[in-house]
Design a protein around this motif. Structure first.
Motif, short mmCIF file in Angstrom:
data_model
loop_
_atom_site.label_atom_id
_atom_site.label_comp_id
_atom_site.label_asym_id
_atom_site.label_seq_id
_atom_site.Cartn_x
_atom_site.Cartn_y
_atom_site.Cartn_z
N ILE A 77 0.78 -1.25 0.13
CA ILE A 77 0.07 -0.19 0.10
C ILE A 77 0.89 1.14 -0.17
CG2 ILE A 77 -1.92 -1.15 1.14
CD1 ILE A 77 -1.09 0.40 3.82
N ALA A 78 0.28 2.43 -0.53
CA ALA A 78 0.90 3.78 -0.62
C ALA A 78 -0.16 4.50 -0.78
CB ALA A 78 1.96 3.84 -1.59
N PRO A 79 0.04 6.06 -0.63
CA PRO A 79 -0.81 6.99 -0.52
C PRO A 79 -1.54 7.26 -1.72
CG PRO A 79 1.05 7.75 0.65
CD PRO A 79 1.50 6.55 0.00
N THR A 80 -1.06 7.03 -3.11
CA THR A 80 -1.55 6.94 -4.29
C THR A 80 -1.50 5.70 -5.05
OG1 THR A 80 0.40 7.89 -5.36
CG2 THR A 80 -0.95 9.28 -4.32
N GLU A 81 -2.02 5.44 -5.99
CA GLU A 81 -2.03 4.34 -6.82
C GLU A 81 -0.56 4.25 -7.38
OE1 GLU A 81 -4.29 1.70 -7.13
OE2 GLU A 81 -5.65 2.77 -5.51
N LEU A 107 2.15 5.45 -6.53
CA LEU A 107 3.14 5.18 -5.59
C LEU A 107 3.08 3.64 -5.11
CD1 LEU A 107 3.11 8.33 -3.36
CD2 LEU A 107 5.14 7.65 -5.16
N ALA A 108 1.83 3.27 -5.35
CA ALA A 108 1.80 1.68 -4.77
C ALA A 108 2.49 0.95 -5.90
CB ALA A 108 0.45 1.30 -4.44
N TRP A 109 2.13 1.05 -6.99
CA TRP A 109 2.67 0.27 -7.95
C TRP A 109 4.13 0.36 -8.27
CZ3 TRP A 109 0.39 -3.82 -9.60
CH2 TRP A 109 -1.06 -3.70 -9.51
N ALA A 135 5.40 -1.83 -5.64
CA ALA A 135 5.31 -3.27 -5.90
C ALA A 135 6.34 -3.59 -6.94
CB ALA A 135 3.76 -3.29 -6.57
N HIS A 136 6.76 -2.80 -7.91
CA HIS A 136 7.73 -3.07 -8.64
C HIS A 136 9.04 -3.32 -7.97
CE1 HIS A 136 5.17 -3.73 -12.42
NE2 HIS A 136 4.72 -2.65 -11.95
N ARG A 137 9.23 -2.45 -7.13
CA ARG A 137 10.42 -2.45 -6.30
C ARG A 137 10.78 -3.74 -5.44
NH1 ARG A 137 9.20 3.05 -5.10
NH2 ARG A 137 8.73 2.40 -2.85
N THR A 138 9.63 -3.97 -4.89
CA THR A 138 9.49 -5.24 -4.18
C THR A 138 9.87 -6.39 -4.96
OG1 THR A 138 7.62 -4.35 -2.51
CG2 THR A 138 7.95 -6.61 -2.59
N VAL A 139 9.21 -6.78 -6.01
CA VAL A 139 9.69 -7.77 -6.78
C VAL A 139 10.94 -7.68 -7.45
CG1 VAL A 139 9.13 -8.68 -9.01
CG2 VAL A 139 7.31 -8.22 -7.57
N GLY A 140 11.36 -6.39 -7.56
CA GLY A 140 12.72 -6.34 -7.93
C GLY A 140 13.94 -6.72 -6.90
#
Length: 392
Positions: A233-237, A239-241, A244-249
């Motif tokens: 989750i993040a304050p905006t869509e 930022l959330a995405w 998400a991509h940083r997490t998978v990286g």
């Protein structure tokens, strides 16, 4: 129906994206993480199990003795100890926690992981053993007279425990799995049936399979349903995405570096997974990246379908609405675990849990009002019919 939230009671700060900074059992961190859950609206936390990980039972006892309200979900594998011993351990922990214990029985879906602790049974044999094990534990919890047991996997005579749970008649039993054997075992024995997050349609199919298994076992009730996700989750869509991509990286980077092993905080195996749940997650990921309102599968693909690994991505409002979609299917226990265990638990508790609880309360109130209106209309119709009959 009420909704509950399950978090993770990790014993260190490691995750699929971050190496732990201290020992496998970091006592201060374990308490800090559990307290963050208790202080931010969570109902219970899972003390998970891995072959080389710290023993979850004493860790759970440590937390239970220091926190007042947080409930405990204790994972346990039947190959670890005899059921007579385990039942006493669980009853003692229920006493320490003053009735806050649920036990999650793990059959084991990976032969290599089971073999690390000497378990050489086949998958079908493990499920048969688990069913027998759960039945014995339930009987020990509720029986005050000595009894004998002659089963396929366990035999003992003249046993009676001298310690019993606070909860009456017994603590709840939790169970999970996505194979027909799992549905049969859990449908027969579980009070709570646990699923990993899948698209809504597939989750609905699994819920029906669990209900059918419960009916086939002769039950008049059905297990409560729990579904698990990895919220991002993040304050905006936007930022959330990006997050998400940083997490998978980060997951992929750790995997390439060989820094993640098959333990409780993430399963990364070179071979294809043996368990049906992970196979389902990988098949879903192969079929598409995004499903329904916010479900995202690349996190599952990056870990090789490791356990709870499908993400819900978006603002707190988006993720809350996605969780409510599962609630509408009949899911009343929502399991969530972020990748930054502590900060994500706080953020989810602050920004998502209140939104879900508020909406569930509204829906429950509306349903209650509809039931009351229906009952009043029925009573009025009966009264009118009765009055007409008397006038004749």
């Amino acid at each position: 129906m009420p909704v509950e939230f399950l978090g993770i009671a990790a014993t260190n700060n490691g995750s699929e994206t971050t190496a732990r900074s201290g020992a496998a059992f970091d006592k201060e961190y374990t308490l800090r993480l559990a307290r963050a859950h208790e202080d931010h609206g969570w109902d219970r936390v899972l003390f998970a199990y891995g072959s080389g990980s710290p023993d979850p039972a004493p860790a759970a006892a440590y937390i239970a003795s220091r926190l007042d309200h947080l409930q405990i979900l204790l994972a346990h594998r039947p190959n670890l100890s005899y059921p007579t011993y385990a039942a006493k351990t669980f009853a003692t922990l229920d006493q320490i926690s003053e009735g806050r214990l649920t036990v999650h029985f793990i059959t084991g879906g990976n032969d290599h992981e089971q073999g690390r602790e000497g378990d050489t049974l086949t998958k079908d044999e493990r499920y048969a053993r688990t069913r027998e094990y759960i039945r014995i534990v339930k009987k020990i919890w509720t029986t005050r007279e000595p009894f004998d047991h002659e089963g396929e996997h366990y035999r003992f005579h003249d046993f009676v425990s001298d310690v019993f749970p606070v909860q009456q008649p017994r603590p709840s039993v939790s169970f999970g799995g996505s194979s027909s054997a799992a549905y049969a075992a859990g449908g027969a024995e579980a009070d709570i049936y646990c699923l990993w997050g899948e698209p809504l349609a597939k989750t609905a199919e699994q819920i029906e399979a669990v209900k059918a298994a419960a009916r086939a076992a002769g039950r008049t009730d059905v297990p409560r349903i729990q579904v698990a996700f990895r919220p991002i989750i993040a304050p905006t869509e936007e930022l959330a995405w990006e997050k998400a991509h940083r997490t998978v990286g980060a997951i992929k980077q750790r995997r390439r570096a060989g820094l993640v092993r098959h333990h409780r905080n993430g399963v990364v195996e070179a071979s294809a997974p043996q368990n049906a749940g992970s196979q389902r997650l990988l098949a879903i990921a192969e079929a598409g990246e995004r499903y329904d309102r916010a479900l995202w599968t690349p996190t599952a693909a990056a870990t090789g379908g490791a356990g709870n690994s499908n993400a819900l991505v978006g603002t707190p409002e988006t993720v809350a609405q996605a969780l409510l979609d599962y609630y509408d299917l009949g899911v009343d226990i929502l399991s969530a675990r972020g990748y930054d265990l502590l900060d994500d638990a706080v953020d989810f508790g602050r920004y998502v849990i209140p939104l879900v609880r508020e909406e569930v309360a509204k829906r429950d109130a509306e349903r209650a009002a509809d039931r009351d209106a229906t009952q009043e209309a029925t009573h009025a119709a009966h009264a009118a019919h009765h009055g007409k009959a008397l006038s004749l």
